[in-house]
Design a protein around this motif. Structure first.
Motif, PDB file in Angstrom:
ATOM      1  N   ASP A 155       5.492 -15.041 -14.404  1.00  0.00           N
ATOM      2  CA  ASP A 155       6.701 -15.029 -14.723  1.00  0.00           C
ATOM      3  C   ASP A 155       6.948 -13.694 -15.660  1.00  0.00           C
ATOM      4  O   ASP A 155       7.980 -12.924 -15.693  1.00  0.00           O
ATOM      5  N   GLN A 156       6.185 -13.637 -16.791  1.00  0.00           N
ATOM      6  CA  GLN A 156       6.143 -12.540 -17.610  1.00  0.00           C
ATOM      7  C   GLN A 156       5.827 -11.129 -17.061  1.00  0.00           C
ATOM      8  O   GLN A 156       6.701 -10.307 -17.355  1.00  0.00           O
ATOM      9  N   PHE A 157       5.024 -11.071 -15.923  1.00  0.00           N
ATOM     10  CA  PHE A 157       4.924  -9.851 -15.184  1.00  0.00           C
ATOM     11  C   PHE A 157       6.058  -9.527 -14.572  1.00  0.00           C
ATOM     12  O   PHE A 157       6.426  -8.184 -14.613  1.00  0.00           O
ATOM     13  N   TYR A 158       6.811 -10.334 -14.044  1.00  0.00           N
ATOM     14  CA  TYR A 158       8.133 -10.151 -13.256  1.00  0.00           C
ATOM     15  C   TYR A 158       9.210  -9.726 -14.144  1.00  0.00           C
ATOM     16  O   TYR A 158      10.026  -8.645 -13.821  1.00  0.00           O
ATOM     17  N   GLY A 159       9.044 -10.011 -15.558  1.00  0.00           N
ATOM     18  CA  GLY A 159       9.866  -9.671 -16.431  1.00  0.00           C
ATOM     19  C   GLY A 159       9.675  -8.126 -16.567  1.00  0.00           C
ATOM     20  O   GLY A 159      10.453  -7.196 -16.937  1.00  0.00           O
ATOM     21  N   ASP A 160       8.170  -7.742 -16.851  1.00  0.00           N
ATOM     22  CA  ASP A 160       8.133  -6.217 -16.895  1.00  0.00           C
ATOM     23  C   ASP A 160       8.540  -5.558 -15.750  1.00  0.00           C
ATOM     24  O   ASP A 160       9.174  -4.501 -16.009  1.00  0.00           O
ATOM     25  N   VAL A 161       8.548  -6.086 -14.473  1.00  0.00           N
ATOM     26  CA  VAL A 161       9.283  -5.509 -13.336  1.00  0.00           C
ATOM     27  C   VAL A 161      10.674  -5.346 -13.389  1.00  0.00           C
ATOM     28  O   VAL A 161      11.271  -4.092 -13.242  1.00  0.00           O
ATOM     29  N   GLN A 162      11.234  -6.110 -13.908  1.00  0.00           N
ATOM     30  CA  GLN A 162      12.773  -6.037 -14.376  1.00  0.00           C
ATOM     31  C   GLN A 162      12.975  -4.776 -15.244  1.00  0.00           C
ATOM     32  O   GLN A 162      13.851  -4.049 -15.339  1.00  0.00           O
ATOM     33  N   VAL A 163      12.132  -4.784 -16.341  1.00  0.00           N
ATOM     34  CA  VAL A 163      12.098  -3.665 -17.305  1.00  0.00           C
ATOM     35  C   VAL A 163      12.067  -2.438 -16.377  1.00  0.00           C
ATOM     36  O   VAL A 163      12.767  -1.359 -16.923  1.00  0.00           O
ATOM     37  N   ILE A 180       0.909  -1.169   0.039  1.00  0.00           N
ATOM     38  CA  ILE A 180      -0.029   0.111   0.091  1.00  0.00           C
ATOM     39  C   ILE A 180       0.974   1.207   0.025  1.00  0.00           C
ATOM     40  O   ILE A 180       0.437   2.295  -0.648  1.00  0.00           O
ATOM     41  N   ALA A 181       1.927   1.170   0.803  1.00  0.00           N
ATOM     42  CA  ALA A 181       3.025   2.326   0.849  1.00  0.00           C
ATOM     43  C   ALA A 181       3.934   2.512  -0.439  1.00  0.00           C
ATOM     44  O   ALA A 181       4.671   3.309  -0.403  1.00  0.00           O
ATOM     45  N   ASP A 182       3.859   1.697  -1.235  1.00  0.00           N
ATOM     46  CA  ASP A 182       4.661   1.515  -2.338  1.00  0.00           C
ATOM     47  C   ASP A 182       5.985   1.272  -2.106  1.00  0.00           C
ATOM     48  O   ASP A 182       6.857   1.931  -2.590  1.00  0.00           O
ATOM     49  N   GLU A 183       6.368   0.514  -1.187  1.00  0.00           N
ATOM     50  CA  GLU A 183       7.973   0.212  -0.636  1.00  0.00           C
ATOM     51  C   GLU A 183       8.245  -1.157  -0.991  1.00  0.00           C
ATOM     52  O   GLU A 183       7.561  -2.224  -0.655  1.00  0.00           O
ATOM     53  N   TYR A 184       9.335  -1.254  -1.672  1.00  0.00           N
ATOM     54  CA  TYR A 184       9.792  -2.571  -2.185  1.00  0.00           C
ATOM     55  C   TYR A 184      11.206  -2.951  -1.969  1.00  0.00           C
ATOM     56  O   TYR A 184      11.831  -3.956  -2.533  1.00  0.00           O
ATOM     57  N   ASP A 185      12.026  -2.024  -1.315  1.00  0.00           N
ATOM     58  CA  ASP A 185      13.525  -2.163  -0.898  1.00  0.00           C
ATOM     59  C   ASP A 185      13.564  -3.053   0.273  1.00  0.00           C
ATOM     60  O   ASP A 185      14.188  -2.690   1.172  1.00  0.00           O
ATOM     61  N   HIS A 186      13.204  -4.471  -0.041  1.00  0.00           N
ATOM     62  CA  HIS A 186      13.342  -5.333   1.032  1.00  0.00           C
ATOM     63  C   HIS A 186      12.804  -6.728   0.433  1.00  0.00           C
ATOM     64  O   HIS A 186      12.416  -6.702  -0.575  1.00  0.00           O
ATOM     65  N   GLY A 187      12.878  -7.835   1.285  1.00  0.00           N
ATOM     66  CA  GLY A 187      12.342  -9.121   0.901  1.00  0.00           C
ATOM     67  C   GLY A 187      13.050  -9.959  -0.008  1.00  0.00           C
ATOM     68  O   GLY A 187      14.286  -9.647  -0.425  1.00  0.00           O
ATOM     69  N   PHE A 188      12.198 -10.638  -0.672  1.00  0.00           N
ATOM     70  CA  PHE A 188      12.677 -11.563  -1.861  1.00  0.00           C
ATOM     71  C   PHE A 188      12.733 -10.960  -3.307  1.00  0.00           C
ATOM     72  O   PHE A 188      11.658 -10.658  -3.583  1.00  0.00           O
ATOM     73  N   ALA A 189      13.986 -10.778  -3.702  1.00  0.00           N
ATOM     74  CA  ALA A 189      14.159 -10.375  -5.025  1.00  0.00           C
ATOM     75  C   ALA A 189      13.160 -10.643  -6.176  1.00  0.00           C
ATOM     76  O   ALA A 189      13.460 -12.120  -6.321  1.00  0.00           O
ATOM     77  N   VAL A 190      12.904  -9.605  -7.030  1.00  0.00           N
ATOM     78  CA  VAL A 190      12.271 -10.269  -8.292  1.00  0.00           C
ATOM     79  C   VAL A 190      13.405 -10.985  -9.383  1.00  0.00           C
ATOM     80  O   VAL A 190      13.003 -12.206  -9.482  1.00  0.00           O
ATOM     81  N   ARG A 243       3.356  -2.322  -8.070  1.00  0.00           N
ATOM     82  CA  ARG A 243       3.707  -1.313  -8.686  1.00  0.00           C
ATOM     83  C   ARG A 243       3.537  -1.374 -10.410  1.00  0.00           C
ATOM     84  O   ARG A 243       3.414  -0.314 -11.011  1.00  0.00           O
ATOM     85  N   ARG A 244       3.804  -2.492 -10.674  1.00  0.00           N
ATOM     86  CA  ARG A 244       3.686  -2.831 -12.442  1.00  0.00           C
ATOM     87  C   ARG A 244       2.193  -2.371 -12.581  1.00  0.00           C
ATOM     88  O   ARG A 244       2.067  -1.650 -13.646  1.00  0.00           O
ATOM     89  N   LEU A 245       0.831  -2.892 -11.702  1.00  0.00           N
ATOM     90  CA  LEU A 245      -0.103  -2.416 -12.270  1.00  0.00           C
ATOM     91  C   LEU A 245      -0.447  -0.750 -11.989  1.00  0.00           C
ATOM     92  O   LEU A 245      -1.102  -0.660 -12.753  1.00  0.00           O
ATOM     93  N   ARG A 246      -0.091  -0.380 -11.042  1.00  0.00           N
ATOM     94  CA  ARG A 246       0.012   1.255 -10.989  1.00  0.00           C
ATOM     95  C   ARG A 246       0.691   1.957 -12.050  1.00  0.00           C
ATOM     96  O   ARG A 246       0.034   2.879 -12.735  1.00  0.00           O
ATOM     97  N   ALA A 247       1.673   1.393 -12.576  1.00  0.00           N
ATOM     98  CA  ALA A 247       2.203   2.052 -13.815  1.00  0.00           C
ATOM     99  C   ALA A 247       1.463   1.926 -14.809  1.00  0.00           C
ATOM    100  O   ALA A 247       1.363   2.775 -15.770  1.00  0.00           O
ATOM    101  N   LEU A 248       0.945   0.639 -15.049  1.00  0.00           N
ATOM    102  CA  LEU A 248      -0.062   0.316 -16.406  1.00  0.00           C
ATOM    103  C   LEU A 248      -1.391   1.451 -16.341  1.00  0.00           C
ATOM    104  O   LEU A 248      -1.720   1.950 -17.403  1.00  0.00           O
ATOM    105  N   GLY A 249      -1.757   1.658 -14.860  1.00  0.00           N
ATOM    106  CA  GLY A 249      -3.103   2.486 -14.949  1.00  0.00           C
ATOM    107  C   GLY A 249      -2.698   3.877 -15.151  1.00  0.00           C
ATOM    108  O   GLY A 249      -3.512   4.556 -15.779  1.00  0.00           O
ATOM    109  N   GLN A 250      -1.485   4.253 -14.627  1.00  0.00           N
ATOM    110  CA  GLN A 250      -1.156   5.571 -15.341  1.00  0.00           C
ATOM    111  C   GLN A 250      -0.801   5.854 -16.748  1.00  0.00           C
ATOM    112  O   GLN A 250      -0.994   6.933 -17.131  1.00  0.00           O
ATOM    113  N   GLY A 251      -0.621   4.950 -17.180  1.00  0.00           N
ATOM    114  CA  GLY A 251      -0.234   4.760 -18.625  1.00  0.00           C
ATOM    115  C   GLY A 251      -1.538   4.954 -19.424  1.00  0.00           C
ATOM    116  O   GLY A 251      -1.550   5.512 -20.663  1.00  0.00           O
TER     117      GLY A 251
END
Length: 292
Positions: free
Chosen positions: A263-271, A225-235, A284-292
């Motif tokens: 797996d493809q969606f995680y590829g998008d996150v890597q991009v 919810i806070a859009d924080e992802y600098d932690h945990g198990f990496a993509v 975050r990927r979904l939010r980015a798509l929504g903004q686009g």
């Protein structure tokens, strides 16, 4: 068992080896980055060594926790690999999430040297490793498992033998397949709630008490919810794991359409530059798509 060697001191291996030292074992460590091995030895009182073979000399138990199949081969079967320093009657445990084929290869190589082998991938992440609350899925012979289990219990809440060598890795694949779908579902649910103008936290407070509840929801919804992802198990690591799952599925003729899609969606996150983000960054990927 009184002496253990631990090969690989990443975010998982470092605390896992620490639990063994606190349990009273003499722990000998090796890490590709020597500075980290030196720091571990200074913190926990063990010894650090220049090669896996040197660390494994005289150890009753050798544990490995590195990145992928090639890394495991290098630190176990390589010229200075652990097997070249191990003695007959000792035991090798591989905690790396790797292929079932590699587990079978290691098992065969160990048998040739009179060494026991257990493939033992873990679930629970860095937090589980630090708190000694990992779930460990094992493959191997029952006598070897019986020797390993009391040692693994120092950093696990559950240690289970799933079958012969390779069975631990196959079970970890099931684990990752299930997580992939859960995280995508959670990301979509939170995204939908946000778009609908709902209070996401209040939504989670309600639905987490019912059938939608999960470990991912309980432990990741706040940072999502806070859009924080600098932690945990990496993509990056999740994609490595899902690649193993999908390759095994092709060989088994098992259909994993959702896993392949995530797996493809995680590829998008890597991009997006999110290779080191936590796997929950699917939102975050979904939010980015929504903004686009």
């Amino acid at each position: 068992m009184s002496t253990a060697a631990f090969i690989g001191l990443g975010v998982m291996g470092y605390p896992m080896a620490g639990h063994l030292a606190r349990a009273g074992l003499e722990v000998r460590v090796y890490n590709r980055t020597e500075a980290k091995a030196r720091a571990w030895a200074e913190e926990h009182g063990g010894s650090h060594h220049a090669t896996p073979a040197e660390a494994a000399q005289g150890a009753d138990l050798v544990l490995v926790c590195v990145g992928n199949d090639d890394d495991v081969r290098q630190v176990t079967l390589g010229e200075q690999g652990a097997l070249s320093g191990m003695s007959a009657g000792s035991l090798l445990v591989d905690h790396t999430t790797a292929s079932a084929d590699l587990a079978e290869q290691l098992d065969a190589a160990c048998r040739e040297h009179g060494i026991g082998f257990i493939d033992a991938p873990v679930s629970g992440g860095q937090q589980g490793a630090e708190n000694g609350m990992l779930t460990i899925m094992c493959g191997g012979a029952q006598p070897d498992f019986a020797r390993a289990e009391p040692m693994l219990a120092h950093y696990a809440r559950a240690v289970s033998l799933m079958g012969p060598a390779g069975s631990g890795q196959l079970t970890k694949m099931v684990n990752q397949i299930c997580i992939a779908g859960l995280v995508q579902g959670l990301a979509e649910g939170l995204h939908f709630a946000e778009q609908a103008g709902l209070d996401q936290q209040r939504v989670v407070d309600v639905i987490s008490k019912g059938a939608a509840g999960s470990w991912q929801m309980e432990n990741r919804h706040t940072t999502m919810i806070a859009d924080e992802y600098d932690h945990g198990f990496a993509v990056n690591w999740m994609r490595k794991d899902l690649g193993i799952c999908l390759e095994q599925a092709r060989r088994l003729q098992a259909r994993l359409p959702v896993t392949a899609l995530v797996d493809q969606f995680y590829g998008d996150v890597q991009v997006m530059g999110g290779g080191r983000w936590d796997t929950s960054s699917l939102l975050r990927r979904l939010r980015a798509l929504g903004q686009g």
